[in-house]
Motif scaffolding. Structure first.
Motif, PDB file in Angstrom:
ATOM      1  N   ALA A  43     -18.925  -3.866  -9.081  1.00 49.24           N
ATOM      2  CA  ALA A  43     -17.530  -4.166  -8.751  1.00 49.24           C
ATOM      3  C   ALA A  43     -16.904  -3.368  -7.565  1.00 49.24           C
ATOM      4  CB  ALA A  43     -16.889  -4.497 -10.012  1.00 49.24           C
ATOM      5  N   GLY A  44     -17.589  -1.937  -7.368  1.00 47.91           N
ATOM      6  CA  GLY A  44     -16.970  -1.101  -6.684  1.00 47.91           C
ATOM      7  C   GLY A  44     -16.978  -1.572  -5.399  1.00 47.91           C
ATOM      8  N   LEU A  45     -16.794  -0.562  -4.505  1.00 53.19           N
ATOM      9  CA  LEU A  45     -16.455  -0.681  -2.886  1.00 53.19           C
ATOM     10  C   LEU A  45     -17.995  -0.563  -1.981  1.00 53.19           C
ATOM     11  CD1 LEU A  45     -13.446   1.543  -2.217  1.00 53.19           C
ATOM     12  CD2 LEU A  45     -13.594  -0.885  -2.453  1.00 53.19           C
ATOM     13  N   GLU A  46     -18.718  -1.522  -2.417  1.00 54.72           N
ATOM     14  CA  GLU A  46     -20.217  -1.517  -1.784  1.00 54.72           C
ATOM     15  C   GLU A  46     -19.929  -2.063  -0.389  1.00 54.72           C
ATOM     16  OE1 GLU A  46     -22.851  -4.122  -3.764  1.00 54.72           O
ATOM     17  OE2 GLU A  46     -22.778  -2.828  -5.550  1.00 54.72           O
ATOM     18  N   GLY A  47     -20.689  -1.063   0.489  1.00 56.24           N
ATOM     19  CA  GLY A  47     -20.765  -1.518   2.046  1.00 56.24           C
ATOM     20  C   GLY A  47     -19.394  -1.143   2.646  1.00 56.24           C
ATOM     21  N   ILE A  48     -18.409  -0.631   2.082  1.00 54.14           N
ATOM     22  CA  ILE A  48     -17.223   0.011   2.947  1.00 54.14           C
ATOM     23  C   ILE A  48     -17.157   1.450   2.976  1.00 54.14           C
ATOM     24  CG2 ILE A  48     -14.740  -0.182   2.496  1.00 54.14           C
ATOM     25  CD1 ILE A  48     -15.084  -2.609   0.902  1.00 54.14           C
ATOM     26  N   ASP A  49     -16.753   1.945   4.337  1.00 52.49           N
ATOM     27  CA  ASP A  49     -16.844   3.169   4.360  1.00 52.49           C
ATOM     28  C   ASP A  49     -15.448   3.801   3.911  1.00 52.49           C
ATOM     29  OD1 ASP A  49     -17.091   5.683   5.534  1.00 52.49           O
ATOM     30  OD2 ASP A  49     -16.678   5.012   7.572  1.00 52.49           O
ATOM     31  N   THR A  50     -15.649   4.367   2.761  1.00 47.54           N
ATOM     32  CA  THR A  50     -14.241   4.649   2.152  1.00 47.54           C
ATOM     33  C   THR A  50     -13.637   5.819   2.981  1.00 47.54           C
ATOM     34  OG1 THR A  50     -15.441   6.402   0.742  1.00 47.54           O
ATOM     35  CG2 THR A  50     -14.900   3.919  -0.234  1.00 47.54           C
ATOM     36  N   SER A  51     -14.287   6.565   3.706  1.00 49.31           N
ATOM     37  CA  SER A  51     -13.605   7.793   4.440  1.00 49.31           C
ATOM     38  C   SER A  51     -12.866   7.336   5.440  1.00 49.31           C
ATOM     39  CB  SER A  51     -14.805   8.671   5.104  1.00 49.31           C
ATOM     40  OG  SER A  51     -15.713   7.949   6.104  1.00 49.31           O
ATOM     41  N   SER A  52     -13.372   6.130   6.152  1.00 49.62           N
ATOM     42  CA  SER A  52     -12.393   5.551   7.399  1.00 49.62           C
ATOM     43  C   SER A  52     -10.982   4.908   6.518  1.00 49.62           C
ATOM     44  CB  SER A  52     -13.387   4.411   8.025  1.00 49.62           C
ATOM     45  OG  SER A  52     -13.364   3.267   7.233  1.00 49.62           O
ATOM     46  N   ILE A  62      -9.486   5.996   4.000  1.00 48.06           N
ATOM     47  CA  ILE A  62      -8.786   7.299   3.442  1.00 48.06           C
ATOM     48  C   ILE A  62      -8.113   7.589   4.866  1.00 48.06           C
ATOM     49  CG2 ILE A  62      -8.971   9.435   2.746  1.00 48.06           C
ATOM     50  CD1 ILE A  62     -10.998   8.580   0.899  1.00 48.06           C
ATOM     51  N   ARG A  63      -8.740   7.774   5.966  1.00 49.46           N
ATOM     52  CA  ARG A  63      -8.306   8.356   7.168  1.00 49.46           C
ATOM     53  C   ARG A  63      -7.099   7.494   7.679  1.00 49.46           C
ATOM     54  NH1 ARG A  63     -13.463   9.730   8.518  1.00 49.46           N
ATOM     55  NH2 ARG A  63     -13.643   7.556   9.483  1.00 49.46           N
ATOM     56  N   THR A  64      -7.354   6.303   7.473  1.00 48.22           N
ATOM     57  CA  THR A  64      -6.208   5.095   7.877  1.00 48.22           C
ATOM     58  C   THR A  64      -5.159   5.437   7.089  1.00 48.22           C
ATOM     59  OG1 THR A  64      -7.973   3.477   8.756  1.00 48.22           O
ATOM     60  CG2 THR A  64      -6.040   2.596   8.429  1.00 48.22           C
ATOM     61  N   LEU A  65      -5.285   5.322   5.872  1.00 44.91           N
ATOM     62  CA  LEU A  65      -4.026   5.331   4.785  1.00 44.91           C
ATOM     63  C   LEU A  65      -3.377   6.621   5.011  1.00 44.91           C
ATOM     64  CD1 LEU A  65      -5.583   3.697   1.669  1.00 44.91           C
ATOM     65  CD2 LEU A  65      -3.978   2.825   3.390  1.00 44.91           C
ATOM     66  N   THR A  66      -4.013   7.614   5.309  1.00 43.82           N
ATOM     67  CA  THR A  66      -3.398   8.806   5.367  1.00 43.82           C
ATOM     68  C   THR A  66      -2.635   9.004   6.736  1.00 43.82           C
ATOM     69  OG1 THR A  66      -5.056  10.088   4.210  1.00 43.82           O
ATOM     70  CG2 THR A  66      -3.851  11.532   5.662  1.00 43.82           C
ATOM     71  N   ALA A  67      -3.097   8.531   7.919  1.00 43.68           N
ATOM     72  CA  ALA A  67      -2.228   8.365   9.081  1.00 43.68           C
ATOM     73  C   ALA A  67      -1.386   7.393   8.944  1.00 43.68           C
ATOM     74  CB  ALA A  67      -3.234   7.839  10.249  1.00 43.68           C
ATOM     75  N   LYS A  68      -1.308   6.535   8.170  1.00 41.01           N
ATOM     76  CA  LYS A  68      -0.162   5.395   8.035  1.00 41.01           C
ATOM     77  C   LYS A  68       0.836   6.114   7.055  1.00 41.01           C
ATOM     78  CE  LYS A  68       1.182   0.849   6.262  1.00 41.01           C
ATOM     79  NZ  LYS A  68       0.485  -0.424   5.680  1.00 41.01           N
ATOM     80  N   LEU A  69       0.614   7.056   6.157  1.00 42.68           N
ATOM     81  CA  LEU A  69       1.376   7.696   5.324  1.00 42.68           C
ATOM     82  C   LEU A  69       2.240   8.625   6.221  1.00 42.68           C
ATOM     83  CD1 LEU A  69       2.522   8.358   2.436  1.00 42.68           C
ATOM     84  CD2 LEU A  69       0.724   9.841   2.230  1.00 42.68           C
ATOM     85  N   ALA A  70       1.477   9.468   7.174  1.00 35.91           N
ATOM     86  CA  ALA A  70       2.197  10.449   7.764  1.00 35.91           C
ATOM     87  C   ALA A  70       3.159   9.619   8.840  1.00 35.91           C
ATOM     88  CB  ALA A  70       0.984  11.229   8.818  1.00 35.91           C
ATOM     89  N   SER A  71       2.933   8.480   9.453  1.00 38.12           N
ATOM     90  CA  SER A  71       3.651   7.989  10.205  1.00 38.12           C
ATOM     91  C   SER A  71       5.005   7.421   9.337  1.00 38.12           C
ATOM     92  CB  SER A  71       2.927   6.583  10.887  1.00 38.12           C
ATOM     93  OG  SER A  71       3.853   5.858  11.522  1.00 38.12           O
ATOM     94  N   GLU A  72       4.557   6.784   8.337  1.00 33.06           N
ATOM     95  CA  GLU A  72       5.858   6.441   7.616  1.00 33.06           C
ATOM     96  C   GLU A  72       6.722   7.685   7.102  1.00 33.06           C
ATOM     97  OE1 GLU A  72       4.485   3.869   4.273  1.00 33.06           O
ATOM     98  OE2 GLU A  72       3.886   2.323   5.791  1.00 33.06           O
ATOM     99  N   ARG A  73       6.046   8.799   6.798  1.00 31.45           N
ATOM    100  CA  ARG A  73       7.093   9.994   6.298  1.00 31.45           C
ATOM    101  C   ARG A  73       7.974  10.278   7.519  1.00 31.45           C
ATOM    102  NH1 ARG A  73       2.799  13.613   2.700  1.00 31.45           N
ATOM    103  NH2 ARG A  73       3.314  12.471   0.713  1.00 31.45           N
ATOM    104  N   ALA A  74       7.103  10.360   8.734  1.00 28.23           N
ATOM    105  CA  ALA A  74       7.756  10.826   9.818  1.00 28.23           C
ATOM    106  C   ALA A  74       8.943   9.943  10.302  1.00 28.23           C
ATOM    107  CB  ALA A  74       7.155  11.027  11.424  1.00 28.23           C
ATOM    108  N   GLN A  75       8.743   8.485  10.130  1.00 24.75           N
ATOM    109  CA  GLN A  75       9.820   7.782  10.325  1.00 24.75           C
ATOM    110  C   GLN A  75      11.050   7.777   9.225  1.00 24.75           C
ATOM    111  OE1 GLN A  75       8.509   3.648   9.967  1.00 24.75           O
ATOM    112  NE2 GLN A  75      10.680   2.905  10.079  1.00 24.75           N
ATOM    113  N   HIS A  76      10.698   8.016   7.880  1.00 19.44           N
ATOM    114  CA  HIS A  76      11.728   8.142   7.217  1.00 19.44           C
ATOM    115  C   HIS A  76      12.509   9.521   7.312  1.00 19.44           C
ATOM    116  CE1 HIS A  76       9.239   5.388   4.226  1.00 19.44           C
ATOM    117  NE2 HIS A  76      10.186   4.738   4.561  1.00 19.44           N
ATOM    118  N   ARG A  77      11.873  10.747   7.821  1.00 19.96           N
ATOM    119  CA  ARG A  77      12.598  11.712   7.905  1.00 19.96           C
ATOM    120  C   ARG A  77      13.444  11.628   9.114  1.00 19.96           C
ATOM    121  NH1 ARG A  77       7.594  14.470   7.050  1.00 19.96           N
ATOM    122  NH2 ARG A  77       6.983  14.228   8.939  1.00 19.96           N
TER     123      ARG A  77
END
Length: 135
Positions: free
Chosen positions: A82-91, A93-108
């Protein structure tokens, strides 16, 4: 006594029978999917409440028996599948990290703008108070 209690009993019986059919279909779906058999899983698959499953002795006994028949290895294998078969979890994580950084900058930025507006409002209030006659 007003109303028609016979119709109410008949409607309640029909509702109960429909829920039993949904529960049976849900149990079969869980078995077909080869997922761990739990009251919560069967209730979700069937669209009935866990309380209904627990209060219906036949269903409760069947679910309990089937759950006990499952081997720990089968449960663990179902959990892995039931896990994340066939999905590149590192990408992901990178996408979510970038989105989080963007939202933090916007909030600041928004916070800095709000602080400036608040300081301006305080200045206006102070100025207006100075112009008021002393009461």
């Amino acid at each position: 006594m007003s109303g028609n209690p016979g119709n109410l009993r008949q409607a309640a019986r029909a509702k109960h029978e429909a829920a039993l059919l949904r529960a049976e279909k849900g149990l079969k779906a869980v078995l077909r999917a080869q997922t761990p058999i739990t009251f919560e899983g069967v209730a979700a698959a069937a669209g009935v409440s866990k309380d209904f499953l627990y209060r219906t002795p036949d269903l409760r006994a069947r679910i309990t028996m089937l759950r006990e028949q499952q081997t720990p290895a089968a449960i663990a294998a179902a959990g892995r599948n039931a896990g994340l078969e066939g999905i590149d979890t590192s990408s992901i994580i990178r996408t979510l990290t970038a989105k989080l950084a963007s939202e933090r900058a916007q909030h600041r930025q928004e916070l800095a703008e709000l602080n400036q507006a608040l300081a301006a409002a305080h200045g206006q209030i102070l100025s207006l108070r100075r112009h008021l006659p002393n009461a």
